[in-house]
Scaffold this active site. Structure first.
Site, PDB file in Angstrom:
ATOM      1  N   SER A  59      61.805  27.570  15.111  1.00 41.97           N
ATOM      2  CA  SER A  59      60.706  26.858  15.772  1.00 41.97           C
ATOM      3  C   SER A  59      61.154  26.033  16.978  1.00 41.97           C
ATOM      4  CB  SER A  59      59.978  25.955  14.780  1.00 41.97           C
ATOM      5  OG  SER A  59      60.778  24.859  14.406  1.00 41.97           O
ATOM      6  N   LYS A 131      61.136  18.527  15.532  1.00 32.01           N
ATOM      7  CA  LYS A 131      60.215  18.885  16.607  1.00 32.01           C
ATOM      8  C   LYS A 131      60.503  18.009  17.821  1.00 32.01           C
ATOM      9  CE  LYS A 131      57.909  21.684  13.862  1.00 32.01           C
ATOM     10  NZ  LYS A 131      58.077  23.159  13.973  1.00 32.01           N
TER      11      LYS A 131
END
Length: 238
Positions: A59, A131
């Site tokens: 990701s 993230k």
């Protein structure tokens, strides 16, 4: 009757023969104590200063790749400073990206898993995420402008860290980030489950700052990947 030859034969000194069993056990104890001390030191460092974090998914590719061990700076936000736009952060997604922890989980297995994760030897908890911070408290974050870019407070963000061929977002959104929370996204947008996927949940896809574990500052493994994790464009408050 004892002969002269028998009388002159020296008696064997039993104490001069080493007890191999005792020496082996003593060495094992010393090695065990040394290993235990190293493990305790690693766990203490991981708990308060720097925590290794094994990257479990793509990701954040290409910034972070599957199998990378990043070093998470747990002191980065301890002295009044908060996450900035562009920072790559590791956070606990409980009640934002994930539900509550399983109350019936085996505590011994959980403790061993957490110890392995804390030393970077095992996969992180399913509630831990890495993230990039796109918006901080008070920011208006929307996608997309006429050129397909994300805007923060009306200004387009130059996202040179995005995975090749990825659009900033295939999902349109327009959010105002509440104070004390963050809007976060992965660099590999087409493979990242991030704030966009939790828009309809409590918090509107944002993550509480208090749930941030630390800032991913360095890649420590593998050797070919060792280096700093740079913040993206738009870093800083304002």
């Amino acid at each position: 009757m004892e002969t002269e030859e028998q009388h002159d034969k020296p008696e064997r000194d039993r104490s001069s023969v080493p007890d191999q069993g005792k020496k082996g056990r003593s060495r094992s104890v010393r090695l065990g104590l040394s290993a235990g001390s190293v493990l305790v030191a690693l766990l203490l460092m991981s708990a308060f200063i720097v925590q290794p974090f094994l990257i479990p998914s793509s990701s954040m590719d290409p910034t972070l790749r599957v199998g990378d061990r990043v070093l998470v700076n747990k002191l980065a936000y301890r002295f009044g400073d908060g996450p900035r736009r562009g920072d790559v952060v590791v956070f606990d997604g409980t009640n934002s990206f994930a539900g509550e922890a399983d109350p019936d989980a085996n505590p011994v297995v959980t403790a061993l898993r957490e110890a392995g994760a804390a030393t970077g030897l095992a996969q992180p908890s399913e509630t831990d995420y890495v993230k990039r911070v796109i918006g901080v408290g008070g920011d208006r974050v929307r996608c997309c402008d006429k050129r397909g870019r994300i805007e923060v407070n009306g200004r387009p963000v130059d996202e040179d860290y995005l995975h090749s061929g990825n659009a900033p977002s295939a999902v349109p959104f327009d959010v105002r980030v509440p104070e004390g929370r963050l809007w976060v996204m992965g660099d590999h947008r087409s493979r990242s489950s991030d704030s966009r996927d939790h828009l309809g949940e409590p918090g509107g896809g944002t993550v509480p700052v208090e749930r941030v574990i630390g800032r991913a500052d360095w890649i420590g493994w593998p050797p070919a990947r060792i280096g700093s994790v740079s913040a993206g464009a738009g870093g800083g408050h304002g």
